[in-house]
Write a protein that holds these residues in place. Structure first.
Motif, PDB file in Angstrom:
ATOM      1  N   LEU A   6      23.240   7.808  26.402  1.00 54.59           N
ATOM      2  CA  LEU A   6      22.370   8.478  27.358  1.00 54.59           C
ATOM      3  C   LEU A   6      22.552   9.980  27.267  1.00 54.59           C
ATOM      4  O   LEU A   6      23.659  10.483  27.240  1.00 54.59           O
ATOM      5  N   ARG A   7      21.478  10.693  27.245  1.00 57.51           N
ATOM      6  CA  ARG A   7      21.595  12.142  27.198  1.00 57.51           C
ATOM      7  C   ARG A   7      21.342  12.734  28.579  1.00 57.51           C
ATOM      8  O   ARG A   7      20.656  12.143  29.399  1.00 57.51           O
ATOM      9  N   LYS A   8      21.913  13.885  28.780  1.00 56.98           N
ATOM     10  CA  LYS A   8      21.729  14.637  30.041  1.00 56.98           C
ATOM     11  C   LYS A   8      22.034  13.763  31.264  1.00 56.98           C
ATOM     12  O   LYS A   8      21.200  13.595  32.145  1.00 56.98           O
ATOM     13  N   GLU A   9      23.221  13.209  31.297  1.00 52.78           N
ATOM     14  CA  GLU A   9      23.586  12.307  32.373  1.00 52.78           C
ATOM     15  C   GLU A   9      24.337  13.067  33.466  1.00 52.78           C
ATOM     16  O   GLU A   9      25.323  13.728  33.189  1.00 52.78           O
ATOM     17  N   ARG A  48      21.032  -0.225  34.332  1.00 51.52           N
ATOM     18  CA  ARG A  48      20.129   0.455  35.248  1.00 51.52           C
ATOM     19  C   ARG A  48      19.945  -0.372  36.510  1.00 51.52           C
ATOM     20  O   ARG A  48      19.720  -1.588  36.435  1.00 51.52           O
ATOM     21  N   ASP A 177      19.754   9.720  34.636  1.00 51.58           N
ATOM     22  CA  ASP A 177      19.294  10.179  33.319  1.00 51.58           C
ATOM     23  C   ASP A 177      17.832  10.617  33.371  1.00 51.58           C
ATOM     24  O   ASP A 177      17.208  10.840  32.343  1.00 51.58           O
TER      25      ASP A 177
END
Length: 214
Positions: A6-9, A48, A177
DNA sequence: CAACCGATCACCT
DNA sequence: GGTGATCGGTTGC
């Protein structure tokens, strides 16, 4: 080192939880539950959030806090953003997040997540074979339902009751995210007898990983 | 595939 | 001593 998927978490701060649980519940849908295994090899488990229920601090006879503060439910009356884990039916754990400012009860019960990372570990924890999670139906049974979810993530009362969720290094935390559900459905809560008419169950509309379709 | 049942812990009356 | 914010296996249409 686990490869980050996951990016930018961003880990949700304590202030996120210091509100009416009905608001917190709606905003929790679509966020990511992250469990870090620190015993032995470092590993991330995540999923999620697609289904939650609210238990109110006042006027809700189904809530554990309904009869006031006890040793069992004291986390609910403590500061927000802490895990309330209890054992039920002699077999299962359930995971809740304390809401509202200190002194006020009210919480959100996690009912289902859509698994993202660590599915093999989760299957092992649930006693399911590798081929058992090769289908979507199989993966759904990994984490759909409050008891299954806790078993898949290795969440027990002893280890997590009272644990803070808002620190970046918490073994259990919620991350954002950026994903948002298109639509949220409200229904009555599952498996309760008192105050059962209240529409306090929230699901990501159309998601196939919820524990029970209506 | 719905309906029932057993498991068996923590708490409250 | 009763009850419960559940699950999974079995039974019987």
């Amino acid at each position: 080192m686990v490869k980050p998927i996951l990016r930018k978490e961003r880990v949700l701060p304590q202030s996120f939880y210091a509100r009416d649980p009905r608001i917190v519940a709606r905003e929790l849908l679509g966020k990511i539950l992250v469990r870090t295994l620190t015993h032995g090899v470092q590993q991330r488990l995540s999923g999620r959030i697609v289904e939650v229920e609210v238990y109110l601090g006042q006027g809700d006879l189904a809530a554990h806090s309904a009869a006031g503060k006890t040793e069992r439910n004291q986390v609910l009356f403590g500061p927000p953003g802490h895990a309330y884990v209890y054992f039920i039916y002699g077999a299962h754990y359930c995971l809740n997040f304390s809401c509202m400012p200190e002194g006020n009860a009210g919480c959100v019960l996690l009912r289902s997540i859509e698994p993202i990372e660590g599915l093999d570990w989760m299957a092992k924890a649930r006693g399911i074979s590798a081929e058992g999670i090769s289908s979507e139906t199989g993966r759904r049974l990994l984490t759909a339902g409050p008891g299954r979810l806790c078993q898949a993530l290795g969440i027990t009362r002893k280890q997590f009751n009272g644990a803070p969720l808002f620190r970046p290094d918490s073994d259990l935390r919620i991350a954002d995210d950026g994903w948002r559900p298109r639509e949220i459905a409200e229904t009555e809560r599952i498996g309760i007898t008192k105050s059962s008419h209240l529409p306090l169950r929230y699901v990501v509309a159309g998601n196939r990983f919820v524990s029970k379709q209506r």
